[in-house]
Design an enzyme around this catalytic site. Structure first.
Site, mmCIF file in Angstrom:
data_model
loop_
_atom_site.group_PDB
_atom_site.id
_atom_site.type_symbol
_atom_site.label_atom_id
_atom_site.label_comp_id
_atom_site.label_asym_id
_atom_site.label_seq_id
_atom_site.Cartn_x
_atom_site.Cartn_y
_atom_site.Cartn_z
ATOM 1 N N ASP A 8 -2.193 1.236 -4.302
ATOM 2 C CA ASP A 8 -2.637 2.347 -5.071
ATOM 3 C C ASP A 8 -2.408 2.024 -6.603
ATOM 4 O O ASP A 8 -1.593 1.867 -6.941
ATOM 5 C CB ASP A 8 -1.904 3.698 -4.586
ATOM 6 C CG ASP A 8 -2.424 4.848 -5.054
ATOM 7 O OD1 ASP A 8 -3.648 4.812 -5.651
ATOM 8 O OD2 ASP A 8 -1.925 6.055 -5.135
ATOM 9 N N ASP A 103 -9.648 3.003 -5.540
ATOM 10 C CA ASP A 103 -8.513 2.708 -6.243
ATOM 11 C C ASP A 103 -7.407 2.515 -4.997
ATOM 12 O O ASP A 103 -6.225 2.618 -5.513
ATOM 13 C CB ASP A 103 -7.923 3.617 -7.141
ATOM 14 C CG ASP A 103 -7.604 5.018 -6.754
ATOM 15 O OD1 ASP A 103 -8.118 5.284 -5.524
ATOM 16 O OD2 ASP A 103 -7.025 5.752 -7.133
ATOM 17 N N GLU A 104 -7.596 2.563 -3.653
ATOM 18 C CA GLU A 104 -6.358 2.377 -2.702
ATOM 19 C C GLU A 104 -6.618 1.612 -1.534
ATOM 20 O O GLU A 104 -8.221 1.987 -1.086
ATOM 21 C CB GLU A 104 -5.635 3.515 -2.521
ATOM 22 C CG GLU A 104 -6.423 4.777 -2.040
ATOM 23 C CD GLU A 104 -5.560 6.158 -1.497
ATOM 24 O OE1 GLU A 104 -4.314 5.744 -1.040
ATOM 25 O OE2 GLU A 104 -6.029 7.236 -1.670
#
Length: 352
Positions: A8, A103-104
């Protein structure tokens, strides 16, 4: 025994902006919204969070908490480019990558032989590579159970790693607050607390029968998660389930006729454009309206149908509006649910 890593990025959008403009490094910064119009924040850096600023917070509230907050307009094309660069780093270690957002992502490194096959060392090397090559920090969680890897990635943020080895899974779950489980929101957690369920160990001593009768499908999910059961594989491709558009108004709207005009003149044409690339070989399963009121409470009304029908949308809008009891409206949204892929010979179109 699987080895799952959840990576993350730390305050991703803002971190990219600060990287590209180092003069912002020691200031409270957020992406989204502006000082001259209403909106909500996409994300903020950790300095801003010290003032109580949070993602998805209305800009006006954020500015009251932190008057010196620097507001930036998002650059989605840049974030997508950086996300693809992060993906390239992931691919050095495994092909089993499940993106959850820009983003993860989950990574299954069970069969990765690099670094002695150690998931911990692999996660450390991934985070090191992201920082060395992109000048951004990431946090990671490592566990043999998929959802626990996601829980773990949040425990040593920012720029940290948390490992839950197989031998520690039971004790970790016992002392884990249920609100940490993905899918347990604020309202559900309050209900659980009122019933005496706060930690994983509280669910363990209950029965599946009681949990299912009290909470339905969520009851079984809680029982499985608190028993360490999560057999979901890392899925390398994810089918989109819905498409929607919404708009926050510069000033609250009190007239249903004005909301109806905005719905049909502005939101629906935008929805049609966004959804067109999915509707070549997929159908509509439902349509829905979202309304957020001036006090920030929101409601959603949906209807199962295969058509984007104007008359049904009107009814949904009126029903949602009436739930406000006369409150003015600050946001209006419309969405469609997508059915599974259809044969190429079947043609899908909007019907209004």
């Amino acid at each position: 025994m699987r080895k799952i890593i959840h990576v993350d990025m730390d305050a991703f959008y803002v971190s990219v902006e600060i990287r590209d403009n180092p003069s912002l490094a020691n200031k409270p910064v957020a992406v989204g919204g502006s000082r001259t119009s209403r909106g909500v924040l996409s994300t903020c850096n950790y300095i801003a969070r010290q003032f109580g600023v949070k993602s998805a917070m209305p800009t006006s509230v954020a500015l009251r908490k932190c008057p010196d907050l620097v507001l930036l307009r998002g650059r989605m094309d840049v974030y997508k480019l950086v996300s693809s660069q992060i993906r390239e780093i992931f691919e050095r270690y495994t092909d089993l990558i499940e993106p959850l957002s820009l983003d993860e992502a989950y990574l299954d490194v069970t069969n990765c032989n690099l670094l002695g096959g150690s998931a911990t060392l692999i996660a450390q090397d991934i985070c090191r590579s992201i920082y060395a090559e992109l000048n951004l920090t990431a946090s990671a969680g490592i566990a043999p159970v998929k959802y626990l890897a996601k829980v773990a990635s949040d425990l040593n943020k920012p720029n940290g790693i948390f490992v839950i080895p197989p031998k520690n899974v039971d004790s970790f779950i016992d002392n884990m607050e249920l609100k940490k489980i993905p899918g347990v929101g604020r309202v559900t957690n309050e209900k659980l607390l009122s019933d005496g369920f706060k930690y994983g160990k509280d669910v363990k001593v209950s029965s599946l029968e009681y949990l299912s009768s009290r909470y339905g499908k969520l009851g079984r999910l809680l029982w499985e998660r608190c028993s360490g059961v999560d057999d979901r594989p890392v899925v390398t491709s994810r089918e989109r389930k819905s498409v929607g558009v919404e708009r926050t108004f510069p000033e609250d709207i009190s007239e249903i006729q004005e909301l109806e005009r905005i719905l049909f003149e502005k939101l629906l044409p935008e929805l049609e454009q966004r959804a067109s690339k999915y509707l070549n070989n997929r159908g509509i399963s439902k349509i829905g309206i979202k309304v957020k009121f001036s006090d920030f409470h929101q409601t959603t009304k949906e209807f199962s149908t295969e058509k984007l029908d104007r008359s049904i949308l009107c009814e949904l809008l009126y029903e949602a509006f009436l739930r406000g009891g006369g409150k003015h409206v600050r946001l209006l949204g419309v969405h469609i649910g997508l059915s599974p892929e259809k044969a190429e010979s079947e043609q899908i179109s909007f019907d209004w």
